[in-house]
Design an enzyme around this catalytic site. Structure first.
Site, PDB file in Angstrom:
ATOM      1  N   GLY A   8       0.832  -1.204   0.000  1.00 21.97           N
ATOM      2  CA  GLY A   8       0.000   0.000   0.000  1.00 21.97           C
ATOM      3  C   GLY A   8       0.862   1.248   0.000  1.00 21.97           C
ATOM      4  O   GLY A   8       0.509   2.267   0.597  1.00 21.97           O
ATOM      5  N   GLY A  11      -0.557   4.762  -0.993  1.00 23.04           N
ATOM      6  CA  GLY A  11      -1.706   5.310  -0.271  1.00 23.04           C
ATOM      7  C   GLY A  11      -1.345   6.508   0.591  1.00 23.04           C
ATOM      8  O   GLY A  11      -0.205   6.976   0.578  1.00 23.04           O
ATOM      9  N   ASP A  53       0.123  -7.046  -4.396  1.00 21.57           N
ATOM     10  CA  ASP A  53      -1.271  -6.917  -3.997  1.00 21.57           C
ATOM     11  C   ASP A  53      -1.481  -7.822  -2.778  1.00 21.57           C
ATOM     12  O   ASP A  53      -1.247  -9.036  -2.856  1.00 21.57           O
ATOM     13  CB  ASP A  53      -2.138  -7.370  -5.189  1.00 21.57           C
ATOM     14  N   TYR A 142     -15.689  -1.952   7.966  1.00 24.16           N
ATOM     15  CA  TYR A 142     -14.315  -1.508   8.236  1.00 24.16           C
ATOM     16  C   TYR A 142     -13.917  -1.876   9.668  1.00 24.16           C
ATOM     17  O   TYR A 142     -12.862  -2.471   9.905  1.00 24.16           O
ATOM     18  CB  TYR A 142     -14.241   0.005   8.029  1.00 24.16           C
ATOM     19  N   LYS A 146     -11.152  -4.485  11.256  1.00 23.44           N
ATOM     20  CA  LYS A 146     -10.070  -4.028  12.140  1.00 23.44           C
ATOM     21  C   LYS A 146     -10.031  -4.835  13.443  1.00 23.44           C
ATOM     22  O   LYS A 146      -8.952  -5.198  13.922  1.00 23.44           O
ATOM     23  CB  LYS A 146     -10.191  -2.526  12.412  1.00 23.44           C
TER      24      LYS A 146
END
Ligand code: SER
Length: 320
Positions: A8, A11, A53, A142, A146
């Protein structure tokens, strides 16, 4: 940490964390892992970049082998508001990606950090001075990813000895790469709009307090925790960390000190508002302070000066 993979890397957090890791550990020792968007500029030129990925275990394993990676910063995630629109994708990226990282870490002996979030709270969590160990029954996909991520990371540590550690990030405010689809994004957008147009329409109502943090502190938190003496860690996944807490009125008033004509109105977005209402107003981060020396350097006043300076420069250079 000698050889690091950031998944990532293009990002919001990855684009700045990767460069800081390269400064500290050497350019060639930090691989920028990306999925669809290839890094550009300094991120591409200053060190290795590879397609990695999180949801493709083979790709990640190949990079880990090729660069003898010993530490993975797994930043791949679908943020809270987009996660409500695309819950299956949020699960696949958040948990599918995490399981791949944990399994690869077990096989190749890597440490892994996968940020958790204020989104891991909800459903009965005390919202003021939210304790380190408390009720976590979030109702967003989300948040579910988490909490699951915290549990899986702790499980891999206990069961297999994988060195997993993480923080629960609040809203992260920054000026290099925009966040994408979070509930706390307003606290970034407000600065850009203040500089560009002098006005902002806020999707969260007055009185919505949330924990926030400026990017330099977020980067320090991630690196300091991974460098911490494991003997001192009573917790692993994940530590409450905060630097400031404010509502839209307070951040707008701070901006007004520098841009007197700045105005804000409200157009509350019900999905974001419901998410924000379920998250802490302010977290107790005393465990992070005691166990590995967490000590943020940026408050709202200092951050506002820095954000406005950086965004004004972007405007002057025609970048926004
Ligand atoms: N910034 C995230 C979001 O708003 C919270 O971790 O989704």
């Amino acid at each position: 940490m000698k050889n690091i993979l950031v998944i990532g890397a293009v990002g919001q957090i990855g684009s700045e964390l990767t460069l800081e890791l390269r400064k500290r550990y050497g350019n060639s020792n930090v691989v920028a892992g990306y999925r669809a968007t290839k890094p550009t500029g300094e991120l591409l030129e200053s060190g290795p970049a590879e397609v990695a990925d999180a949801t493709n275990a083979q790709q990640v394993a190949d990079v880990v082998k090729k660069y003898k990676i010993d530490t993975i910063y797994n930043l791949a995630a679908i943020l809270s508001a987009v996660g409500e629109a695309k819950p299956l994708m949020a699960w696949q990226v958040g948990i599918g990606g995490l399981m791949n990282c944990l399994e690869i870490a077990r096989e190749f002996g890597c440490a892994v950090t996968t940020p958790s979030s204020i989104g891991a709270f909800g459903g009965g969590t005390p919202l003021d001075n939210t304790p380190q160990d408390t009720i976590q029954r979030p109702q967003t996909m989300y948040g579910i990813t988490k909490v699951t991520g915290e549990l899986l990371s702790d499980y891999y540590f206990r069961k297999f000895g994988v060195d997993t550690r993480s923080v629960r990030y609040p809203g992260i405010i920054s000026n290099v790469t925009l966040p994408g689809g979070g509930t706390t994004d307003y606290a970034v957008e407000i600065y850009y709009e203040a500089v560009k147009t002098g006005k902002y329409t806020c999707p969260l109502g007055a009185g919505t307090f949330l924990d926030m943090m400026y990017m330099p502190d977020a980067i320090d938190a991630a690196i300091d925790l991974m460098e911490a003496d494991p003997a001192k860690l009573k917790h692993r996944n994940a530590f409450n960390v905060s630097a400031m807490s404010f509502d839209p009125e307070i951040i707008a008033a701070e901006i007004k000190k520098h841009i007197p004509g700045f105005t804000m109105d409200y157009q509350v977005e019900p999905i974001k508002q419901a998410i924000a209402n379920s998250w802490p107003n302010n977290m107790d981060d005393s465990c992070a302070r005691a166990e590995w020396g967490w000590n943020p350097k940026w408050n709202l006043e200092k951050m506002t000066v820095d954000m406005l300076k950086a965004i004004r420069e972007k405007k002057a250079n025609g970048l926004i």
